[in-house]
Design an enzyme around this catalytic site. Structure first.
Site, PDB file in Angstrom:
ATOM      1  CG  ASP A 101     -33.319 -21.990   8.432  1.00  0.00           C
ATOM      2  OD1 ASP A 101     -33.551 -20.688   8.781  1.00  0.00           O
ATOM      3  OD2 ASP A 101     -32.719 -22.307   7.747  1.00  0.00           O
ATOM      4  CE  LYS A 131     -33.224 -18.854   2.423  1.00  0.00           C
ATOM      5  NZ  LYS A 131     -32.821 -19.824   1.461  1.00  0.00           N
ATOM      6  CG  MET A 141     -32.145 -25.504  -2.760  1.00  0.00           C
ATOM      7  SD  MET A 141     -31.020 -24.283  -2.269  1.00  0.00           S
ATOM      8  CE  MET A 141     -29.577 -25.226  -2.929  1.00  0.00           C
TER       9      MET A 141
END
Ligand code: SAH
Length: 251
Positions: free
Chosen positions: A34, A56, A170
């Site tokens: 990741d 991402k 987040m």
């Protein structure tokens, strides 16, 4: 068929990688990683190890989760030792459970290798203990990114009235909403809070304020992701306890 190691890469500082994670990284035939996994770790891979990036960027998924699951599964059909390397701990907002379920349904063996989660270690590098005798007897790690899809579980703001330490992951882009919710349920506007970005790395930056001023402080400070938010009286201990000399702090 190979075995899949769903492995935590730690929060950033490569020295926080576990010995077990380092061992499987060195043995891996393929590493599926990741954005949040420190790329320095990949240098430990053996010659010929395949490296597959499925991270991402800026919230855009390069690969949707079901395709990531499939990449891991296909890798297990092809190789003996598959390492799925994820930032922090694989089971703390890491979707490691979903990946394990997908593998289990297809008869693929796996192990979880826990990692040092950012939720605790990033505050630690900022000099903030998540619990402290006489100050906080519990802490809670909460998603700062509430799903708009109704069938999914929503954050229960009403249950956050006590003086517990709250750690939001987040949540940087949702900071205003988080602060407003906490004030709405009765948390004092003077409650100390901090936003810590790129924790445990030489770019660590901490913005320290209160629920009433943290939003404007963060707007002025240009904070980059990844970042987490710590709310609670333990944040006030930072001035006494901070130790990480690569940190930039804005009070
Ligand atoms: N599994 C990870 C968390 C994944 S969710 C873990 O256990 O740490 C991603 C969120 O983690 C980011 O949005 C941010 O809130 C937090 N995060 C991860 N690494 C971080 C870091 N080095 N500094 C600050 N926050 C971090």
């Amino acid at each position: 068929m190979g075995k899949v190691y769903l492995t935590g890469a730690g929060p950033g500082d490569i020295d926080l990688l576990t010995i077990k994670a380092l061992r499987v990284v060195r043995e891996a035939d393929v590493i599926i990683y990741d954005r949040l996994a420190n790329p320095e770790i990949l240098k430990e891979a053996k010659d010929g190890c395949e490296l597959i990036y499925v991270g991402k960027a800026d919230g855009r998924h390069i690969l949707p989760q079901d395709q990531i699951n499939e990449v891991i599964y296909q890798s297990a059909l092809k190789y003996d030792t598959v390492v799925r390397l994820k930032g922090g701990d694989p089971l703390v907002f890491g979707r490691g459970g979903e990946e394990a379920k997908y593998l289990k349904e297809r008869g693929i063996a796996y192990e979880f290798i826990p990692g040092v989660t950012s939720a605790i270690s990033v505050p630690a590098y900022a000099g903030i203990p998540v619990t402290h005798r006489g100050t906080s007897v519990s802490f809670r790690v909460v998603t700062g990114h509430e799903s708009r899809h109704k069938p999914q579980r929503q954050v229960d703001w009403e249950s956050m009235k006590s003086d517990e330490t709250l750690i939001f992951l987040m949540g940087l882009h949702n900071l205003t909403n988080i602060v407003n919710n906490l004030i709405r349920i009765g948390r004092s506007k003077d409650t100390p809070c901090a936003v810590i970005s790129k924790g445990t790395t030489p770019d660590q930056k901490s913005i320290v304020g209160t629920l009433s001023n943290i939003v404007s402080k963060v707007e002025h400070a240009k904070v980059e992701t990844p970042a987490l938010i710590v709310v609670g009286h333990v944040v006030a201990l930072k001035r006494d306890l901070e130790w990480f000399d690569q940190e930039t702090t804005i009070y």
